[in-house]
Design an enzyme around this catalytic site. Sequence first.
Site, PDB file in Angstrom:
ATOM      1  CG  ASP A  13      -2.043   0.987   1.165  1.00  0.00           C
ATOM      2  OD1 ASP A  13      -1.952   1.950   0.393  1.00  0.00           O
ATOM      3  OD2 ASP A  13      -3.023   0.794   1.909  1.00  0.00           O
ATOM      4  CG  HIS A  15      -3.571   4.740  -0.283  1.00  0.00           C
ATOM      5  ND1 HIS A  15      -3.577   3.421  -0.689  1.00  0.00           N
ATOM      6  CD2 HIS A  15      -4.359   5.410  -1.155  1.00  0.00           C
ATOM      7  CE1 HIS A  15      -4.345   3.313  -1.764  1.00  0.00           C
ATOM      8  NE2 HIS A  15      -4.830   4.501  -2.069  1.00  0.00           N
TER       9      HIS A  15
END
Length: 146
Positions: A13, A15
């Site tokens: 990930d 983000h």
Amino acid sequence: MSQTVVLGVIGSDAHVVGITILEQAFSAAGFDVVNLGVQTSQEEFAEAAVAHDAGAVLVSSLYGHARQDCQGFHDVLESAEIDAVTYIGGNLAVGQDDFERTRETFRELGFDRVFDSETDPEEAIAALRRDLQIRPTETERVTVSS
């Protein structure tokens, strides 16, 4: 227990917005924050927790594959002899319709607390203070009661 928290986005990930907000909120609340950034491996969380004698490890994931990324996470922490509170939050599952089911999944994986992506950072801060048995300062008590 230590007021140092290790914070990062697990797995693949990338983000970053959520952990940036959390870093600022936890720092403003008086915690020492070690931000590992994005795409953090389980081992990097463990190494940082040991190096900084962390009282808490906060895992973020927004891309929906946290269950896969967190398989064996607590085994890695245990192997490193880490005795820290563990939290996870974000958009933890693709199609996360029933968050109570998602919460139970991550509790079974060993996390002490599980938060959805809509959780206000103040809620997580209050929970961490309770879990680490940190009493609010006089200024914080006055602000809360006002």
